[in-house]
Design a protein around this motif. Structure first.
Motif, PDB file in Angstrom:
ATOM      1  N   ARG A   1       0.844  -1.182   0.000  1.00 23.85           N
ATOM      2  CA  ARG A   1       0.000   0.000   0.000  1.00 23.85           C
ATOM      3  C   ARG A   1       0.892   1.249   0.000  1.00 23.85           C
ATOM      4  O   ARG A   1       1.835   1.347   0.789  1.00 23.85           O
ATOM      5  N   GLU A   2       0.571   2.180  -0.889  1.00 23.30           N
ATOM      6  CA  GLU A   2       1.423   3.358  -1.093  1.00 23.30           C
ATOM      7  C   GLU A   2       0.712   4.618  -0.604  1.00 23.30           C
ATOM      8  O   GLU A   2      -0.426   4.885  -1.024  1.00 23.30           O
ATOM      9  N   PRO A   3       1.349   5.395   0.269  1.00 25.62           N
ATOM     10  CA  PRO A   3       0.730   6.671   0.659  1.00 25.62           C
ATOM     11  C   PRO A   3       0.740   7.642  -0.514  1.00 25.62           C
ATOM     12  O   PRO A   3       1.737   7.759  -1.230  1.00 25.62           O
ATOM     13  N   VAL A   4      -0.358   8.326  -0.713  1.00 22.46           N
ATOM     14  CA  VAL A   4      -0.504   9.246  -1.840  1.00 22.46           C
ATOM     15  C   VAL A   4      -0.494  10.700  -1.382  1.00 22.46           C
ATOM     16  O   VAL A   4       0.238  11.518  -1.927  1.00 22.46           O
ATOM     17  N   ALA A   5      -1.308  10.985  -0.370  1.00 17.82           N
ATOM     18  CA  ALA A   5      -1.438  12.369   0.086  1.00 17.82           C
ATOM     19  C   ALA A   5      -1.971  12.373   1.506  1.00 17.82           C
ATOM     20  O   ALA A   5      -2.654  11.436   1.920  1.00 17.82           O
ATOM     21  N   ARG A   6      -1.682  13.441   2.229  1.00 22.55           N
ATOM     22  CA  ARG A   6      -2.266  13.591   3.558  1.00 22.55           C
ATOM     23  C   ARG A   6      -2.508  15.056   3.842  1.00 22.55           C
ATOM     24  O   ARG A   6      -1.849  15.938   3.278  1.00 22.55           O
ATOM     25  N   ILE A   7      -3.459  15.282   4.720  1.00 20.76           N
ATOM     26  CA  ILE A   7      -3.793  16.637   5.143  1.00 20.76           C
ATOM     27  C   ILE A   7      -3.895  16.639   6.655  1.00 20.76           C
ATOM     28  O   ILE A   7      -4.520  15.758   7.253  1.00 20.76           O
ATOM     29  N   PHE A   8      -3.265  17.628   7.262  1.00 21.44           N
ATOM     30  CA  PHE A   8      -3.164  17.672   8.710  1.00 21.44           C
ATOM     31  C   PHE A   8      -4.369  18.386   9.319  1.00 21.44           C
ATOM     32  O   PHE A   8      -5.205  18.946   8.610  1.00 21.44           O
ATOM     33  N   THR A   9      -4.407  18.368  10.636  1.00 16.84           N
ATOM     34  CA  THR A   9      -5.589  18.882  11.326  1.00 16.84           C
ATOM     35  C   THR A   9      -5.769  20.383  11.155  1.00 16.84           C
ATOM     36  O   THR A   9      -6.875  20.882  11.327  1.00 16.84           O
ATOM     37  N   ASP A  10      -4.697  21.090  10.777  1.00 17.74           N
ATOM     38  CA  ASP A  10      -4.876  22.528  10.575  1.00 17.74           C
ATOM     39  C   ASP A  10      -5.612  22.832   9.272  1.00 17.74           C
ATOM     40  O   ASP A  10      -5.982  23.964   9.004  1.00 17.74           O
ATOM     41  N   GLY A  11      -5.769  21.788   8.465  1.00 25.74           N
ATOM     42  CA  GLY A  11      -6.513  21.927   7.223  1.00 25.74           C
ATOM     43  C   GLY A  11      -5.732  22.535   6.091  1.00 25.74           C
ATOM     44  O   GLY A  11      -6.160  22.493   4.939  1.00 25.74           O
ATOM     45  N   GLY A  12      -4.565  23.128   6.399  1.00 24.69           N
ATOM     46  CA  GLY A  12      -3.817  23.789   5.347  1.00 24.69           C
ATOM     47  C   GLY A  12      -2.536  23.091   4.976  1.00 24.69           C
ATOM     48  O   GLY A  12      -2.019  23.267   3.872  1.00 24.69           O
ATOM     49  N   THR A  13      -2.008  22.291   5.881  1.00 23.87           N
ATOM     50  CA  THR A  13      -0.751  21.594   5.625  1.00 23.87           C
ATOM     51  C   THR A  13      -1.030  20.266   4.948  1.00 23.87           C
ATOM     52  O   THR A  13      -1.813  19.455   5.440  1.00 23.87           O
ATOM     53  N   THR A  14      -0.385  20.097   3.803  1.00 18.88           N
ATOM     54  CA  THR A  14      -0.556  18.870   3.026  1.00 18.88           C
ATOM     55  C   THR A  14       0.807  18.385   2.536  1.00 18.88           C
ATOM     56  O   THR A  14       1.762  19.161   2.464  1.00 18.88           O
TER      57      THR A  14
END
Length: 116
Positions: free
Chosen positions: A45-58
């Protein structure tokens, strides 16, 4: 009970676009790191993208940087993955993930197939 339900997958031509959605219930997505992964048969399984709890950091895998965009709508409890300039190598099952501390949840996945 926590549920993550992906939708929006399907068949696209190379160079085309798709938008995936991950509808969450039973948790508050603004308090979780939300991720998209993808998996193809015989591969990890390959990580593609993530977004943090601040909503702006990806952040993004190098293979999709500049083509994919992750976003979240806390009012709809939904995370999105906008996929542009699709390539055949993007073909995979795409899975949504929510993580916070020791708590982690997975969706069932949605198939994306890109034809050349």
């Amino acid at each position: 009970q926590v549920q993550l339900v992906e939708s929006g997958g399907g068949l696209a031509q190379a160079g085309g676009s798709l938008r995936l959605s991950c509808a969450a219930s039973g948790l508050t997505i603004s308090t979780y790191v939300m991720r998209w992964y993808r998996q193809t048969p015989g591969k990890e399984r390959e990580p593609v993208a993530r977004i943090f709890t601040d909503g702006g950091t990806t952040d993004y895998a190098d293979s999709v940087k500049g083509r994919f965009t992750i976003s979240r709508d806390n009012t709809k409890s939904t995370v999105y993955l906008q996929m542009n300039s699709l390539k055949p190598e993007d073909t995979a099952v795409y899975l949504c993930y929510a993580g916070r501390g020791f708590n982690e949840y997975w969706g069932q996945g949605t198939q994306v197939t890109v034809s050349s």
